[in-house]
Scaffold this motif. Structure first.
Motif, PDB file in Angstrom:
ATOM      1  N   ILE A   1      16.988  -1.322  -4.948  1.00  0.00           N
ATOM      2  CA  ILE A   1      16.342  -1.922  -6.117  1.00  0.00           C
ATOM      3  C   ILE A   1      15.723  -3.269  -5.751  1.00  0.00           C
ATOM      4  O   ILE A   1      14.579  -3.569  -6.120  1.00  0.00           O
ATOM      5  CB  ILE A   1      17.365  -2.082  -7.264  1.00  0.00           C
ATOM      6  N   ASP A   2      16.474  -4.071  -5.008  1.00  0.00           N
ATOM      7  CA  ASP A   2      15.979  -5.377  -4.577  1.00  0.00           C
ATOM      8  C   ASP A   2      14.756  -5.218  -3.673  1.00  0.00           C
ATOM      9  O   ASP A   2      13.765  -5.943  -3.809  1.00  0.00           O
ATOM     10  CB  ASP A   2      17.096  -6.116  -3.841  1.00  0.00           C
ATOM     11  N   GLY A   3      14.821  -4.241  -2.766  1.00  0.00           N
ATOM     12  CA  GLY A   3      13.699  -3.999  -1.862  1.00  0.00           C
ATOM     13  C   GLY A   3      12.462  -3.521  -2.592  1.00  0.00           C
ATOM     14  O   GLY A   3      11.340  -3.940  -2.273  1.00  0.00           O
ATOM     15  N   LEU A   4      12.640  -2.651  -3.585  1.00  0.00           N
ATOM     16  CA  LEU A   4      11.500  -2.171  -4.369  1.00  0.00           C
ATOM     17  C   LEU A   4      10.875  -3.305  -5.167  1.00  0.00           C
ATOM     18  O   LEU A   4       9.647  -3.373  -5.311  1.00  0.00           O
ATOM     19  CB  LEU A   4      11.945  -1.036  -5.307  1.00  0.00           C
ATOM     20  N   TRP A   5      11.712  -4.190  -5.685  1.00  0.00           N
ATOM     21  CA  TRP A   5      11.188  -5.346  -6.427  1.00  0.00           C
ATOM     22  C   TRP A   5      10.362  -6.237  -5.513  1.00  0.00           C
ATOM     23  O   TRP A   5       9.258  -6.648  -5.865  1.00  0.00           O
ATOM     24  CB  TRP A   5      12.336  -6.132  -7.048  1.00  0.00           C
ATOM     25  N   ASP A   6      10.908  -6.538  -4.323  1.00  0.00           N
ATOM     26  CA  ASP A   6      10.177  -7.378  -3.376  1.00  0.00           C
ATOM     27  C   ASP A   6       8.858  -6.725  -2.974  1.00  0.00           C
ATOM     28  O   ASP A   6       7.817  -7.398  -2.888  1.00  0.00           O
ATOM     29  CB  ASP A   6      11.026  -7.623  -2.124  1.00  0.00           C
ATOM     30  N   MET A   7       8.901  -5.426  -2.713  1.00  0.00           N
ATOM     31  CA  MET A   7       7.704  -4.702  -2.289  1.00  0.00           C
ATOM     32  C   MET A   7       6.646  -4.699  -3.393  1.00  0.00           C
ATOM     33  O   MET A   7       5.459  -4.921  -3.140  1.00  0.00           O
ATOM     34  CB  MET A   7       8.060  -3.264  -1.915  1.00  0.00           C
ATOM     35  N   THR A   8       7.088  -4.470  -4.635  1.00  0.00           N
ATOM     36  CA  THR A   8       6.153  -4.419  -5.763  1.00  0.00           C
ATOM     37  C   THR A   8       5.509  -5.783  -6.000  1.00  0.00           C
ATOM     38  O   THR A   8       4.292  -5.882  -6.189  1.00  0.00           O
ATOM     39  CB  THR A   8       6.881  -3.949  -7.038  1.00  0.00           C
ATOM     40  N   THR A   9       6.321  -6.839  -6.003  1.00  0.00           N
ATOM     41  CA  THR A   9       5.768  -8.178  -6.243  1.00  0.00           C
ATOM     42  C   THR A   9       4.821  -8.593  -5.113  1.00  0.00           C
ATOM     43  O   THR A   9       3.804  -9.237  -5.364  1.00  0.00           O
ATOM     44  CB  THR A   9       6.896  -9.213  -6.386  1.00  0.00           C
ATOM     45  N   GLU A  10       5.154  -8.201  -3.889  1.00  0.00           N
ATOM     46  CA  GLU A  10       4.271  -8.519  -2.759  1.00  0.00           C
ATOM     47  C   GLU A  10       2.935  -7.789  -2.892  1.00  0.00           C
ATOM     48  O   GLU A  10       1.867  -8.377  -2.674  1.00  0.00           O
ATOM     49  CB  GLU A  10       4.945  -8.133  -1.445  1.00  0.00           C
ATOM     50  N   GLN A  11       2.999  -6.511  -3.283  1.00  0.00           N
ATOM     51  CA  GLN A  11       1.771  -5.722  -3.460  1.00  0.00           C
ATOM     52  C   GLN A  11       0.918  -6.314  -4.572  1.00  0.00           C
ATOM     53  O   GLN A  11      -0.314  -6.413  -4.446  1.00  0.00           O
ATOM     54  CB  GLN A  11       2.131  -4.270  -3.788  1.00  0.00           C
ATOM     55  N   MET A  12       1.547  -6.697  -5.679  1.00  0.00           N
ATOM     56  CA  MET A  12       0.806  -7.266  -6.796  1.00  0.00           C
ATOM     57  C   MET A  12       0.192  -8.615  -6.407  1.00  0.00           C
ATOM     58  O   MET A  12      -0.928  -8.936  -6.809  1.00  0.00           O
ATOM     59  CB  MET A  12       1.723  -7.427  -8.010  1.00  0.00           C
ATOM     60  N   HIS A  13       0.942  -9.396  -5.619  1.00  0.00           N
ATOM     61  CA  HIS A  13       0.421 -10.684  -5.161  1.00  0.00           C
ATOM     62  C   HIS A  13      -0.790 -10.485  -4.252  1.00  0.00           C
ATOM     63  O   HIS A  13      -1.804 -11.195  -4.375  1.00  0.00           O
ATOM     64  CB  HIS A  13       1.520 -11.447  -4.417  1.00  0.00           C
ATOM     65  N   ASN A  14      -0.695  -9.515  -3.344  1.00  0.00           N
ATOM     66  CA  ASN A  14      -1.823  -9.222  -2.443  1.00  0.00           C
ATOM     67  C   ASN A  14      -3.040  -8.746  -3.216  1.00  0.00           C
ATOM     68  O   ASN A  14      -4.182  -9.105  -2.902  1.00  0.00           O
ATOM     69  CB  ASN A  14      -1.414  -8.177  -1.411  1.00  0.00           C
ATOM     70  N   LEU A  15      -2.793  -7.909  -4.247  1.00  0.00           N
ATOM     71  CA  LEU A  15      -3.895  -7.418  -5.077  1.00  0.00           C
ATOM     72  C   LEU A  15      -4.558  -8.566  -5.827  1.00  0.00           C
ATOM     73  O   LEU A  15      -5.795  -8.636  -5.922  1.00  0.00           O
ATOM     74  CB  LEU A  15      -3.369  -6.369  -6.066  1.00  0.00           C
TER      75      LEU A  15
ATOM     76  N   ILE B   1       1.162  11.086  -0.157  1.00  0.00           N
ATOM     77  CA  ILE B   1       0.382  12.013  -0.988  1.00  0.00           C
ATOM     78  C   ILE B   1       1.211  12.449  -2.194  1.00  0.00           C
ATOM     79  O   ILE B   1       0.704  12.536  -3.323  1.00  0.00           O
ATOM     80  CB  ILE B   1      -0.071  13.232  -0.151  1.00  0.00           C
ATOM     81  N   GLY B   2       2.503  12.720  -1.960  1.00  0.00           N
ATOM     82  CA  GLY B   2       3.387  13.117  -3.065  1.00  0.00           C
ATOM     83  C   GLY B   2       3.468  12.053  -4.139  1.00  0.00           C
ATOM     84  O   GLY B   2       3.351  12.341  -5.340  1.00  0.00           O
ATOM     85  N   TRP B   3       3.643  10.789  -3.724  1.00  0.00           N
ATOM     86  CA  TRP B   3       3.693   9.685  -4.697  1.00  0.00           C
ATOM     87  C   TRP B   3       2.353   9.527  -5.412  1.00  0.00           C
ATOM     88  O   TRP B   3       2.314   9.249  -6.618  1.00  0.00           O
ATOM     89  CB  TRP B   3       4.048   8.380  -3.992  1.00  0.00           C
ATOM     90  N   GLY B   4       1.260   9.695  -4.677  1.00  0.00           N
ATOM     91  CA  GLY B   4      -0.061   9.573  -5.297  1.00  0.00           C
ATOM     92  C   GLY B   4      -0.281  10.614  -6.378  1.00  0.00           C
ATOM     93  O   GLY B   4      -0.778  10.315  -7.469  1.00  0.00           O
ATOM     94  N   ILE B   5       0.111  11.865  -6.084  1.00  0.00           N
ATOM     95  CA  ILE B   5      -0.032  12.932  -7.081  1.00  0.00           C
ATOM     96  C   ILE B   5       0.934  12.703  -8.239  1.00  0.00           C
ATOM     97  O   ILE B   5       0.610  12.972  -9.403  1.00  0.00           O
ATOM     98  CB  ILE B   5       0.191  14.305  -6.422  1.00  0.00           C
ATOM     99  N   PHE B   6       2.124  12.180  -7.930  1.00  0.00           N
ATOM    100  CA  PHE B   6       3.100  11.868  -8.981  1.00  0.00           C
ATOM    101  C   PHE B   6       2.531  10.818  -9.934  1.00  0.00           C
ATOM    102  O   PHE B   6       2.776  10.859 -11.143  1.00  0.00           O
ATOM    103  CB  PHE B   6       4.392  11.372  -8.343  1.00  0.00           C
ATOM    104  N   SER B   7       1.758   9.878  -9.407  1.00  0.00           N
ATOM    105  CA  SER B   7       1.130   8.858 -10.263  1.00  0.00           C
ATOM    106  C   SER B   7       0.128   9.501 -11.220  1.00  0.00           C
ATOM    107  O   SER B   7      -0.026   9.055 -12.360  1.00  0.00           O
ATOM    108  CB  SER B   7       0.443   7.795  -9.409  1.00  0.00           C
TER     109      SER B   7
ATOM    110  N   LEU C   1       1.631   2.149  -5.935  1.00  0.00           N
ATOM    111  CA  LEU C   1       2.048   1.117  -4.992  1.00  0.00           C
ATOM    112  C   LEU C   1       2.913   1.704  -3.879  1.00  0.00           C
ATOM    113  O   LEU C   1       2.753   1.357  -2.700  1.00  0.00           O
ATOM    114  CB  LEU C   1       2.802   0.007  -5.718  1.00  0.00           C
ATOM    115  N   ILE C   2       3.839   2.602  -4.247  1.00  0.00           N
ATOM    116  CA  ILE C   2       4.672   3.256  -3.239  1.00  0.00           C
ATOM    117  C   ILE C   2       3.810   4.107  -2.318  1.00  0.00           C
ATOM    118  O   ILE C   2       3.983   4.100  -1.086  1.00  0.00           O
ATOM    119  CB  ILE C   2       5.747   4.142  -3.903  1.00  0.00           C
ATOM    120  N   ALA C   3       2.856   4.839  -2.912  1.00  0.00           N
ATOM    121  CA  ALA C   3       1.967   5.687  -2.109  1.00  0.00           C
ATOM    122  C   ALA C   3       1.180   4.834  -1.116  1.00  0.00           C
ATOM    123  O   ALA C   3       1.048   5.202   0.069  1.00  0.00           O
ATOM    124  CB  ALA C   3       1.009   6.452  -3.023  1.00  0.00           C
ATOM    125  N   HIS C   4       0.666   3.705  -1.577  1.00  0.00           N
ATOM    126  CA  HIS C   4      -0.101   2.812  -0.701  1.00  0.00           C
ATOM    127  C   HIS C   4       0.775   2.267   0.426  1.00  0.00           C
ATOM    128  O   HIS C   4       0.353   2.215   1.595  1.00  0.00           O
ATOM    129  CB  HIS C   4      -0.689   1.661  -1.511  1.00  0.00           C
TER     130      HIS C   4
END
Length: 272
Positions: free
Chosen positions: A250-264, A31-37, A68-71
């Motif tokens: 940083i590496d983990g956030l990159w992997d997570m972001t690219t995976e989320q974008m790929h799924n989307l 919820i915090g990340w969602g509101i931050f967005s 993406l972090i919130a999700h």
């Protein structure tokens, strides 16, 4: 609206300090990340008005990243799993870093009395350094005049953004206190001192007109910014040598972001 900012920071701080076994930790963070967005999504209108399209793109990208972090944290909460990179809990560490960094930055950015104090302190340090170099400059509030040329010291001249970033990253790492102190020493004090040197350089270069009629623009926008970029790169390298967990984050956030974008992309366009 500032209320959106403070609510998001408060929720992320709460998520950061709750015990790992607390069942509400992830959903509060989500919820915090969602509101931050939402906070970042409010910023592009300001930058569009002043035709700063680089910051328009950056704030929109930051808003998407926060979503993406919130999700991810919501999925972690509902499916009872954790995004890990080796032994690093990616979303938990990212939440800690943003929450702690925000505590060090936004009060100075949004509370006038703290902003004035910080700018005044930096201006004092600049004047002291100029005096030590036997350079006769005059100060009026946060304005420094040398040889008839005036430079205004603003929040961006304090390096608080970089200091808050490194404070958040360092404090988010679960490491021995000796390593945390070492990372602090090679980053925060060094950034502050180098920033004073940068500000003094701009004042003197402009006052002496070292680079002709465009001395301020060349000294501030080109040389000082380039120097700051190189310095921050070296400092970041030193910090990550001491705390390699930050590189894993940083590496983990990159992997997570690219995976989320790929799924989307798969959901929108299908599997083809």
């Amino acid at each position: 609206m500032l209320i959106v900012l403070w609510i998001s920071i408060s929720l992320m701080l709460l998520s950061a300090i709750l015990p790992g076994k607390n069942g509400s930790k992830r959903i509060i963070g989500a919820i915090g990340w969602g509101i931050f967005s939402i906070h970042w999504l409010q910023q592009p209108l300001h930058y569009i008005a002043i035709e700063d399209y680089v910051n328009v793109a950056l704030t929109v990208a930051m808003s998407i990243f926060c979503m993406l972090i919130a999700h991810t944290m919501y999925v972690e909460h509902t499916r009872k799993y954790t995004s890990m990179k080796r032994h690093i809990d990616i979303t938990y560490m990212a939440t800690n870093a943003i929450a702690i960094g925000s505590v060090f930055y936004f009060p100075f950015a949004e509370i006038p009395s703290l902003k004035e104090w910080l700018i005044g302190t930096v201006t004092n340090n600049i004047m002291w350094t100029l005096s030590a170099l036997d350079i006769s400059a005059h100060r009026t509030g946060n304005m420094i005049t040398y040889n008839g040329h005036t430079v205004e010291i603003i929040l961006g001249c304090t390096a608080i953004e970089s200091i808050a970033l490194f404070m958040g990253l360092i404090a988010s790492v679960n490491a021995p206190i000796k390593k945390l102190l070492a990372a602090f020493v090679v980053s925060v004090p060094v950034i502050y001192i180098l920033n004073i040197i940068r500000d003094v350089f701009v004042v003197v270069a402009y006052g002496e007109m070292w680079f002709g009629p465009n001395s301020f623009e060349i000294a501030h926008h080109m040389i000082a910014k380039a120097g700051s970029g190189v310095a921050l790169f070296v400092i970041a390298y030193m910090v990550m040598r001491i705390l390699p967990e930050i590189l894993e984050l940083i590496d983990g956030l990159w992997d997570m972001t690219t995976e989320q974008m790929h799924n989307l992309k798969k959901k929108v366009l299908g599997n083809n």
